[in-house]
Motif scaffolding. Sequence first.
Motif, PDB file in Angstrom:
ATOM      1  N   ASP A 177       0.814  -1.217   0.000  1.00 55.09           N
ATOM      2  CA  ASP A 177       0.000   0.000   0.000  1.00 55.09           C
ATOM      3  C   ASP A 177       0.845   1.262   0.000  1.00 55.09           C
ATOM      4  O   ASP A 177       0.316   2.375   0.055  1.00 55.09           O
ATOM      5  CB  ASP A 177      -0.946   0.009   1.210  1.00 55.09           C
ATOM      6  N   GLU A 178       2.160   1.130  -0.068  1.00 54.64           N
ATOM      7  CA  GLU A 178       3.070   2.284  -0.036  1.00 54.64           C
ATOM      8  C   GLU A 178       3.663   2.526  -1.420  1.00 54.64           C
ATOM      9  O   GLU A 178       4.366   1.680  -1.971  1.00 54.64           O
ATOM     10  CB  GLU A 178       4.190   2.065   0.989  1.00 54.64           C
ATOM     11  N   TYR A 179       3.380   3.686  -1.969  1.00 54.83           N
ATOM     12  CA  TYR A 179       3.898   4.103  -3.273  1.00 54.83           C
ATOM     13  C   TYR A 179       5.340   4.574  -3.095  1.00 54.83           C
ATOM     14  O   TYR A 179       5.620   5.418  -2.237  1.00 54.83           O
ATOM     15  CB  TYR A 179       3.011   5.224  -3.794  1.00 54.83           C
ATOM     16  N   THR A 180       6.261   4.054  -3.894  1.00 55.72           N
ATOM     17  CA  THR A 180       7.684   4.316  -3.682  1.00 55.72           C
ATOM     18  C   THR A 180       8.410   4.585  -5.001  1.00 55.72           C
ATOM     19  O   THR A 180       7.830   4.507  -6.081  1.00 55.72           O
ATOM     20  CB  THR A 180       8.374   3.115  -2.995  1.00 55.72           C
ATOM     21  N   ILE A 181       9.696   4.831  -4.867  1.00 54.69           N
ATOM     22  CA  ILE A 181      10.533   5.015  -6.055  1.00 54.69           C
ATOM     23  C   ILE A 181      10.598   3.753  -6.901  1.00 54.69           C
ATOM     24  O   ILE A 181      10.927   3.825  -8.093  1.00 54.69           O
ATOM     25  CB  ILE A 181      11.956   5.478  -5.686  1.00 54.69           C
ATOM     26  N   ALA A 182      10.276   2.594  -6.346  1.00 52.26           N
ATOM     27  CA  ALA A 182      10.237   1.378  -7.157  1.00 52.26           C
ATOM     28  C   ALA A 182       9.146   1.487  -8.214  1.00 52.26           C
ATOM     29  O   ALA A 182       9.338   1.094  -9.370  1.00 52.26           O
ATOM     30  CB  ALA A 182      10.009   0.148  -6.273  1.00 52.26           C
ATOM     31  N   ASP A 183       8.004   2.041  -7.839  1.00 49.38           N
ATOM     32  CA  ASP A 183       6.931   2.254  -8.808  1.00 49.38           C
ATOM     33  C   ASP A 183       7.342   3.291  -9.851  1.00 49.38           C
ATOM     34  O   ASP A 183       7.076   3.122 -11.051  1.00 49.38           O
ATOM     35  CB  ASP A 183       5.664   2.715  -8.088  1.00 49.38           C
ATOM     36  N   ILE A 184       7.989   4.338  -9.402  1.00 47.53           N
ATOM     37  CA  ILE A 184       8.401   5.394 -10.314  1.00 47.53           C
ATOM     38  C   ILE A 184       9.466   4.890 -11.282  1.00 47.53           C
ATOM     39  O   ILE A 184       9.557   5.364 -12.424  1.00 47.53           O
ATOM     40  CB  ILE A 184       8.897   6.624  -9.521  1.00 47.53           C
ATOM     41  N   ALA A 185      10.253   3.915 -10.872  1.00 50.32           N
ATOM     42  CA  ALA A 185      11.249   3.325 -11.760  1.00 50.32           C
ATOM     43  C   ALA A 185      10.615   2.388 -12.782  1.00 50.32           C
ATOM     44  O   ALA A 185      10.973   2.404 -13.968  1.00 50.32           O
ATOM     45  CB  ALA A 185      12.297   2.571 -10.937  1.00 50.32           C
ATOM     46  N   ILE A 186       9.669   1.571 -12.334  1.00 44.85           N
ATOM     47  CA  ILE A 186       9.157   0.472 -13.161  1.00 44.85           C
ATOM     48  C   ILE A 186       8.070   0.883 -14.143  1.00 44.85           C
ATOM     49  O   ILE A 186       8.123   0.540 -15.342  1.00 44.85           O
ATOM     50  CB  ILE A 186       8.652  -0.662 -12.251  1.00 44.85           C
ATOM     51  N   TRP A 187       7.054   1.590 -13.674  1.00 43.01           N
ATOM     52  CA  TRP A 187       5.862   1.765 -14.504  1.00 43.01           C
ATOM     53  C   TRP A 187       6.057   2.634 -15.737  1.00 43.01           C
ATOM     54  O   TRP A 187       5.388   2.399 -16.769  1.00 43.01           O
ATOM     55  CB  TRP A 187       4.694   2.241 -13.639  1.00 43.01           C
ATOM     56  N   PRO A 188       6.948   3.629 -15.749  1.00 45.05           N
ATOM     57  CA  PRO A 188       7.180   4.326 -17.014  1.00 45.05           C
ATOM     58  C   PRO A 188       7.689   3.409 -18.118  1.00 45.05           C
ATOM     59  O   PRO A 188       7.363   3.604 -19.295  1.00 45.05           O
ATOM     60  CB  PRO A 188       8.220   5.391 -16.637  1.00 45.05           C
ATOM     61  N   TRP A 189       8.461   2.393 -17.754  1.00 44.20           N
ATOM     62  CA  TRP A 189       8.958   1.444 -18.755  1.00 44.20           C
ATOM     63  C   TRP A 189       7.855   0.530 -19.261  1.00 44.20           C
ATOM     64  O   TRP A 189       7.800   0.210 -20.458  1.00 44.20           O
ATOM     65  CB  TRP A 189      10.121   0.639 -18.183  1.00 44.20           C
TER      66      TRP A 189
END
Length: 236
Positions: A177-189
């Motif tokens: 439930d925590e939005y992190t830099i992992a999401d910001i790294a992965i989802w644009p790709w």
Amino acid sequence: MTDLSRFPITKKWPAQHPDRLQLYSLPTPNGVKVSIALEELGLPYEPHLVSFQTDDQLTPEFLSLNPNNKIPAIIDPDGPGGQPLPLFESGAILVYLAEKTGRLIPQDPARRYETLQWVMFQMGGIGPMFGQVGFFHKFAGKDYEDKRPRDRYLNESKRLLGVLEQRMTGRDWIMGDEYTIADIAIWPWVNNLVGFYGAGELVGFSEFKEVQRVLASFLARDAVKRGLNIPARSAA
């Protein structure tokens, strides 16, 4: 006022607001990681378009900041100890911004490292593999008669999507439930793979329901909508 004149890159891209973080980038999957993070964090920054059409990334000014001639790169005028910090590599910049603000990364040490492992998963797997699929599907590689090189990257990209599909089952974001830099790294790709590269059908994207769900949630965020178009290409 902060003086950034010792950085040669500011001669080509003068800082109108030298007290703000300077972003040198282009809205590619790697570039928008940083603009999205900055938008999410609300940090004041000044974007500068690095145009590949005019080989800006190969100029001496840009190479003085990133000798690897890749975007994005930054100068933070308020770096550690209050001194300006130049930094390149999108993953490193994401980690720096998260640690600078204490946001977009868990404070618990174990969860922090778990987040970083997913950032590295993108850097070492999703980015390179999806990028190769893009080359062989959209760009010059599509004309190669021998499809074995394409299929090598295609099969690995499908496998990586399968890893993501499993990870996202029952989760809102990479870390739950925590939005992190992992999401910001992965989802644009992921977005680039099915959007700009147009490889959704090729990779069987319709099969990855959980990935589709989370990608849609990611793209619905206001900061993501803004960050995906920064720096504006029309400024070139």
